[in-house]
Design a protein around this motif. Structure first.
Motif, PDB file in Angstrom:
ATOM      1  N   LEU A  50       0.845  -1.190   0.000  1.00  0.00           N
ATOM      2  CA  LEU A  50       0.000   0.000   0.000  1.00  0.00           C
ATOM      3  C   LEU A  50       0.880   1.240   0.000  1.00  0.00           C
ATOM      4  N   HIS A  51       0.486   2.231  -0.789  1.00  0.00           N
ATOM      5  CA  HIS A  51       1.257   3.475  -0.884  1.00  0.00           C
ATOM      6  C   HIS A  51       0.691   4.502   0.087  1.00  0.00           C
ATOM      7  N   THR A  52       1.584   5.123   0.842  1.00  0.00           N
ATOM      8  CA  THR A  52       1.201   6.238   1.710  1.00  0.00           C
ATOM      9  C   THR A  52       2.103   7.426   1.402  1.00  0.00           C
ATOM     10  N   ASP A  53       1.543   8.607   1.489  1.00  0.00           N
ATOM     11  CA  ASP A  53       2.334   9.836   1.397  1.00  0.00           C
ATOM     12  C   ASP A  53       1.498  10.974   1.960  1.00  0.00           C
ATOM     13  N   ASN A  54       1.899  12.202   1.719  1.00  0.00           N
ATOM     14  CA  ASN A  54       1.197  13.353   2.289  1.00  0.00           C
ATOM     15  C   ASN A  54       0.053  13.869   1.421  1.00  0.00           C
ATOM     16  N   ASP A  55      -0.166  13.234   0.250  1.00  0.00           N
ATOM     17  CA  ASP A  55      -1.281  13.596  -0.604  1.00  0.00           C
ATOM     18  C   ASP A  55      -2.586  13.199   0.104  1.00  0.00           C
ATOM     19  N   ASP A  56      -3.600  14.010  -0.037  1.00  0.00           N
ATOM     20  CA  ASP A  56      -4.828  13.827   0.733  1.00  0.00           C
ATOM     21  C   ASP A  56      -5.346  12.394   0.789  1.00  0.00           C
ATOM     22  N   VAL A  57      -5.531  11.725  -0.345  1.00  0.00           N
ATOM     23  CA  VAL A  57      -6.128  10.387  -0.342  1.00  0.00           C
ATOM     24  C   VAL A  57      -5.119   9.276  -0.058  1.00  0.00           C
ATOM     25  N   PHE A  58      -3.842   9.607  -0.020  1.00  0.00           N
ATOM     26  CA  PHE A  58      -2.808   8.610   0.280  1.00  0.00           C
ATOM     27  C   PHE A  58      -2.292   8.736   1.718  1.00  0.00           C
ATOM     28  N   ARG A  59      -2.798   9.705   2.450  1.00  0.00           N
ATOM     29  CA  ARG A  59      -2.448   9.801   3.870  1.00  0.00           C
ATOM     30  C   ARG A  59      -3.104   8.657   4.627  1.00  0.00           C
ATOM     31  N   LYS A  60      -2.397   8.107   5.576  1.00  0.00           N
ATOM     32  CA  LYS A  60      -2.947   6.990   6.349  1.00  0.00           C
ATOM     33  C   LYS A  60      -4.255   7.361   7.042  1.00  0.00           C
ATOM     34  N   MET A  68      -8.671  -2.327  -2.261  1.00  0.00           N
ATOM     35  CA  MET A  68      -9.953  -2.117  -2.928  1.00  0.00           C
ATOM     36  C   MET A  68     -10.916  -3.213  -2.486  1.00  0.00           C
ATOM     37  N   THR A  69     -12.178  -2.902  -2.512  1.00  0.00           N
ATOM     38  CA  THR A  69     -13.182  -3.793  -1.941  1.00  0.00           C
ATOM     39  C   THR A  69     -13.315  -5.124  -2.681  1.00  0.00           C
ATOM     40  N   PHE A  70     -12.902  -5.220  -3.923  1.00  0.00           N
ATOM     41  CA  PHE A  70     -13.019  -6.492  -4.637  1.00  0.00           C
ATOM     42  C   PHE A  70     -12.025  -7.531  -4.123  1.00  0.00           C
ATOM     43  N   LEU A  71     -11.017  -7.104  -3.384  1.00  0.00           N
ATOM     44  CA  LEU A  71     -10.025  -8.029  -2.830  1.00  0.00           C
ATOM     45  C   LEU A  71     -10.527  -8.560  -1.484  1.00  0.00           C
ATOM     46  N   SER A  72     -10.623  -9.868  -1.377  1.00  0.00           N
ATOM     47  CA  SER A  72     -11.112 -10.448  -0.128  1.00  0.00           C
ATOM     48  C   SER A  72     -10.137 -11.464   0.465  1.00  0.00           C
ATOM     49  N   HIS A  73      -8.974 -11.613  -0.153  1.00  0.00           N
ATOM     50  CA  HIS A  73      -7.991 -12.591   0.329  1.00  0.00           C
ATOM     51  C   HIS A  73      -7.365 -12.127   1.643  1.00  0.00           C
ATOM     52  N   THR A  74      -6.762 -13.050   2.321  1.00  0.00           N
ATOM     53  CA  THR A  74      -5.961 -12.727   3.494  1.00  0.00           C
ATOM     54  C   THR A  74      -4.502 -12.754   3.034  1.00  0.00           C
ATOM     55  N   PRO A  75      -3.837 -11.603   3.020  1.00  0.00           N
ATOM     56  CA  PRO A  75      -2.453 -11.578   2.526  1.00  0.00           C
ATOM     57  C   PRO A  75      -1.499 -12.268   3.501  1.00  0.00           C
ATOM     58  N   ALA A  76      -0.410 -12.784   2.948  1.00  0.00           N
ATOM     59  CA  ALA A  76       0.655 -13.342   3.784  1.00  0.00           C
ATOM     60  C   ALA A  76       1.295 -12.230   4.604  1.00  0.00           C
ATOM     61  N   ALA A  77       1.298 -11.024   4.040  1.00  0.00           N
ATOM     62  CA  ALA A  77       1.846  -9.851   4.719  1.00  0.00           C
ATOM     63  C   ALA A  77       1.359  -8.612   3.982  1.00  0.00           C
ATOM     64  N   THR A  78       1.383  -7.480   4.683  1.00  0.00           N
ATOM     65  CA  THR A  78       1.073  -6.183   4.080  1.00  0.00           C
ATOM     66  C   THR A  78       2.192  -5.229   4.439  1.00  0.00           C
ATOM     67  N   PHE A  79       2.676  -4.488   3.431  1.00  0.00           N
ATOM     68  CA  PHE A  79       3.742  -3.516   3.634  1.00  0.00           C
ATOM     69  C   PHE A  79       3.282  -2.170   3.110  1.00  0.00           C
ATOM     70  N   GLU A  80       3.763  -1.121   3.732  1.00  0.00           N
ATOM     71  CA  GLU A  80       3.486   0.239   3.274  1.00  0.00           C
ATOM     72  C   GLU A  80       4.762   0.835   2.718  1.00  0.00           C
ATOM     73  N   LYS A  81       4.602   1.587   1.640  1.00  0.00           N
ATOM     74  CA  LYS A  81       5.751   2.247   1.013  1.00  0.00           C
ATOM     75  C   LYS A  81       5.448   3.725   0.834  1.00  0.00           C
ATOM     76  N   ARG A  82       6.498   4.509   0.795  1.00  0.00           N
ATOM     77  CA  ARG A  82       6.355   5.951   0.579  1.00  0.00           C
ATOM     78  C   ARG A  82       7.059   6.394  -0.698  1.00  0.00           C
ATOM     79  N   VAL A  83       7.626   5.449  -1.427  1.00  0.00           N
ATOM     80  CA  VAL A  83       8.336   5.732  -2.678  1.00  0.00           C
ATOM     81  C   VAL A  83       7.682   4.914  -3.787  1.00  0.00           C
ATOM     82  N   HIS A  84       8.215   5.036  -4.995  1.00  0.00           N
ATOM     83  CA  HIS A  84       7.596   4.384  -6.146  1.00  0.00           C
ATOM     84  C   HIS A  84       7.889   2.896  -6.279  1.00  0.00           C
TER      85      HIS A  84
END
Length: 185
Positions: A50-60, A68-84
């Motif tokens: 998941l991407h996070t930054d200071n842009d309004d909709v990307f702020r945590k 997105m709501t169509f995804l219903s799986h349980t991920p092995a892990a989730t990571f957040e990034k602030r770069v591309h």
């Protein structure tokens, strides 16, 4: 070879950007869901990025930095990034190394930005990369001189610059077939 599926930036934030378009969305969702199901059936970890930054909709604190709501799986892990790219400073790279992952399957949003950048960095770091273009989504863009590029043109350009240099360009079926062969052996 041990693999992982990276779901890059498939998050609600994009649905609130002015450039958001439903063009190609249904096919994208279908391809992503097929990849997730196939990878899970093969025992390949599915990792959300998941991407996070200071842009309004990307702020945590926006409440939109979630799958997105169509995804219903349980991920092995989730990571957040602030770069591309998903590998720098997210904690993903040490996890992949610890699990001896050597192959990455890349899909997500935006084809030419975070998906392509992650692919290039991963290749430079020695990973084999399968870039599943049909399971990426992007949006039309206009160049400063007024030339407009469609999402399909941007995807074709991304394939051109990645193919055989940074990644193997694959369809969902090609990836899943290769996983069946690899994990059945």
């Amino acid at each position: 070879m041990s693999a992982a599926l990276l779901l890059i930036d498939i998050q609600q934030s994009f649905e609130h950007r002015p450039y958001w378009s439903d063009e190609g969305l249904a096919q994208f969702q279908q391809h992503v869901l097929a990849l997730v199901a196939g990878c899970q059936a093969a025992g390949v970890p599915v990792v959300n990025i998941l991407h996070t930054d200071n842009d309004d909709v990307f702020r945590k604190d926006s409440g939109l930095v979630k799958p997105m709501t169509f995804l219903s799986h349980t991920p092995a892990a989730t990571f957040e990034k602030r770069v591309h790219n998903a590998l720098t400073e997210s904690g993903l790279l040490p996890r992949l190394n610890a699990q001896q992952i050597t192959r990455l399957i890349v899909c997500g949003i935006r084809t030419e930005q975070c998906c392509e950048t992650t692919t290039r960095v991963a290749s430079d770091l020695g990973f084999a990369v399968d870039f599943v273009t049909e399971a990426t989504l992007t949006f039309a863009m206009q160049y400063a001189n007024g030339t407009r590029y469609s999402a399909d043109e941007i995807k074709a350009r991304t394939e051109l610059v990645l193919a055989d240099r940074f990644a193997r360009i694959c369809t969902v079926n090609e990836v899943l077939t290769s996983l069946e062969l690899e994990y059945a052996a």
